[in-house]
Structure formats: structure tokens, C-alpha cells
Enzyme design. Structure first.
Site, PDB file in Angstrom:
ATOM      1  CE  LYS B  98      19.430 -38.283   2.375  1.00 54.54           C
ATOM      2  NZ  LYS B  98      20.449 -37.219   2.336  1.00 54.54           N
ATOM      3  N   GLY B 159      29.557 -35.547   0.635  1.00 58.26           N
ATOM      4  CA  GLY B 159      30.548 -34.571   1.110  1.00 58.26           C
ATOM      5  C   GLY B 159      31.827 -34.521   0.301  1.00 58.26           C
ATOM      6  CB  ALA B 185      25.409 -37.415  -1.922  1.00 61.52           C
ATOM      7  N   GLY B 186      27.317 -35.181  -3.216  1.00 59.48           N
ATOM      8  CA  GLY B 186      28.493 -35.058  -4.062  1.00 59.48           C
ATOM      9  C   GLY B 186      28.619 -33.759  -4.834  1.00 59.48           C
ATOM     10  CB  SER B 208      29.011 -30.714   1.939  1.00 64.00           C
ATOM     11  OG  SER B 208      28.720 -31.787   2.788  1.00 64.00           O
TER      12      SER B 208
END
Lengths: 67, 259
Positions: B98, B159, B185-186, B208
Site C-alpha cells: 500500500k 481517521g 480512509a474516512g 479506525s
């Protein structure tokens, strides 16, 4: 004695120490670490014959949690 | 069967799980198992003899059907990312990498120029390159052209839990892409993961949202179910939207009607 830089900190070793000796000193069995000496990756089969020299820069890396 | 294809690898799970921010390795491992994820991200860090518990390699490798996808987090240039990829491959034996190059810790937005350069080099070297990028359709296409196995545009900041703030751009990327698009992400909630899959994403990457939830294994399972449901809905084909009502019941020949 020789002095190397291990993960950014000074580390003294006996002259003629191999990478495997360094691993013993820091308490790693070497199975789960990657070792880089002066930007070159030292593969497991070369660790016992790769001798460390004064001022070598050694990085020992592991996997940690990450996204 | 409906598999996620990345290079020559196939995965039945379309949920990729990150391993950061868990309260302990034990909880992380429970969450990985509950998620059914087959592709799991890890980060490279310096060995710390005072924190031996940080080593996740052995417990993760012991799990069946897990392929590691190391990230290059910490790199701020293409050269650093390439170096990290080489070390990670040595350690993991996995061809996945990644590519994650975010020079500014305040917003963690990926550097498109350094990311492109790192991906170009690593794809040529045979890595299965999975770049974390902004939701930029032009960059996504360029990364496909240099041989990336997927593109991983952000739904919102790492996050942040802001969900699919980039949905419109993601739709364009998905429409234009010939490689899997993975929202990375997010995401905060399973419903957002389901929505991403309904939009046509190949997979979602979550960290997260699971790790800092009150019960990570349960949340991991909820994400797995949402991803599977979203994928099934996408495959089934969503009905078209209409700006006006379209009756589902007959409106004529009702009881007592004169006509």
C-alpha cells in the site's frame, strides 16, 4: 569495541560481530525483523556472515499496527 | 463466486482491515478474525526492545487465509516509499504494497506526485501496488496506466469518520476504472461501507472505525455484513431514481370506482 548506529542510537559491539550477534544482544530471534545495514537489506541467510564495522548504520524493523 | 481480483490474487472477502489503533494485539486479532478479511494492512516500524508486543508479524501470519499488505506510512517521498516497500516485501513475503505518502501530518493528504512516481517504479518491479490517493479521477487513471493493481481513493481524511465526502469523485473514478476501486480512509459506519459497495467499489479498507469502536470484533463483523450486502445489491442492480412518484399498487379499478 566498535560503535554502530542502531535505529538512530549508538550501540557498542565487540570487533568482528556479525548481524546475528547484534540480534542476540538486543534479544531478537531474528524471525520477525528486517535488517538494513547502510541502506542494504541483509537477508536471513547472510546474517551470520555479514560482519558489522565501526560507524555502520543499522536499521532493524518490524511490522506494527497500521492502516 | 464473486471474487475480488488483485493481480493474480483472488479474495472472497471485500473488506480489507487495518491493524492500527487497537487497544491490544489480542483485540486486533479478534477483530481480524471477526471481519473475515483476507487482506490486512500493517506498518513498518523500528524494532523497540522495550515494546516487543508491537511485533504483529507472528500472530497475523498464524491466521489462516491472511495476506499481509504492508504500507509505506512514514514515507514522505517516492524514494522513501520504494525503500520501505523493499524492506516490507523482505519481511512479509507478500507482493502487496500500500503506497501511502503523506508529508503533512496535519491533514495526511497523499502527495500525488510522489505517489505516482513510487507506484510507477514499484509496479515495474512486480509489486501489486495499491496506492492511497485523493479522489482524483485523472490521477486514478494514470495510476491504472502504470500498472497498479487497484486505486484506493479516500472517502474523507484518514481517521476523520467523515464518511464518503468524496462520493461524486468516487463515482467518476469507479465509472472510468478498469481495476478495482477501494475506498480507503474516512469511513465511520457500516452503512457507509455498504453505500461504497453499492456504488461499485471493489472493496473498502477500514481501520479506525473498527479499532476505536467500543467493541471492535462486533464492529468488524458489522462491516463485513455491510460490505457483503452492498456488493450483493450492486450486483443485483439498483433501481433507477425518479424525481416523481411511481405507484407500486394499481391506482385504477378500485372498489366502487365508476370507470
Amino acid at each position: 569495541m566498535i560503535t554502530i548506529e542502531l535505529n538512530g542510537k549508538q550501540q557498542t559491539l565487540p570487533p568482528g560481530a556479525a548481524v546475528t550477534d547484534l540480534l542476540s544482544i538486543i534479544g531478537s530471534d531474528g524471525n520477525t525483523v528486517a535488517i538494513v545495514v547502510n541502506e542494504s537489506i541483509i537477508r536471513p541467510d547472510k546474517r551470520s556472515t555479514h560482519l558489522l564495522k565501526d560507524a555502520d548504520r543499522v536499521e532493524i524493523l518490524v511490522f506494527a499496527g497500521g492502516g | 463466486m464473486d471474487f475480488l481480483q488483485l493481480g493474480s490474487y483472488t479474495f472472497s472477502s471485500r473488506l480489507i482491515l487495518g491493524t492500527g489503533k487497537f487497544s491490544s494485539s489480542t483485540v486486533m486479532l479478534e477483530a481480524v478474525k471477526a471481519s473475515g478479511a483476507q487482506l490486512v494492512t500493517v506498518a513498518l516500524r523500528r524494532f523497540n526492545r522495550e515494546q516487543l508486543a508491537d511485533d504483529l508479524f507472528s500472530p497475523l501470519k498464524a491466521l489462516p487465509e491472511i495476506t499481509l499488505m504492508p504500507n509505506t506510512s512514514g514515507a514522505s517521498t517516492a524514494a522513501e516509499a520504494v525503500r520501505a516497500a523493499h524492506i516490507a516485501r523482505e519481511l512479509s513475503g507478500s507482493p502487496f504494497i500500500k503506497v501511502e505518502i503523506h508529508p503533512n501530518p496535519q491533514h495526511l493528504m497523499p502527495d500525488p506526485i510522489e505517489t505516482y512516481e513510487a507506484c510507477r517504479i514499484l509496479a515495474k518491479e512486480g509489486f501489486l501496488v495499491m496506492p492511497y490517493i485523493a479522489a482524483d479521477p485523472v490521477l486514478a487513471k494514470r495510476l491504472e496506466e502504470v500498472g497498479c493493481a487497484s486505486v484506493m481513493p479516500l472517502g474523507s481524511a484518514i481517521g476523520s469518520g467523515q464518511g464518503l465526502a468524496t462520493a461524486e469523485m468516487l463515482n467518476i473514478i469507479i465509472r472510468e476504472s478498469n481495476i478495482p476501486v477501494i475506498v480507503d480512509a474516512g469511513l465511520r459506519s457500516p452503512s457507509e461501507a455498504a453505500l461504497a459497495m453499492e456504488m461499485g467499489c471493489g472493496a473498502v479498507l477500514v481501520n479506525s472505525a473498527v479499532a476505536v469502536s467500543e467493541h471492535p470484533p462486533e464492529m468488524a463483523e458489522a462491516f463485513a455484513e455491510a460490505v457483503a450486502a452492498g456488493r450483493k445489491a450492486f450486483k443485483a442492480g439498483l433501481m433507477p431514481k425518479s424525481s416523481s412518484a411511481i405507484a407500486t399498487s394499481p391506482l385504477t379499478a378500485f372498489l366502487g370506482a365508476n370507470a
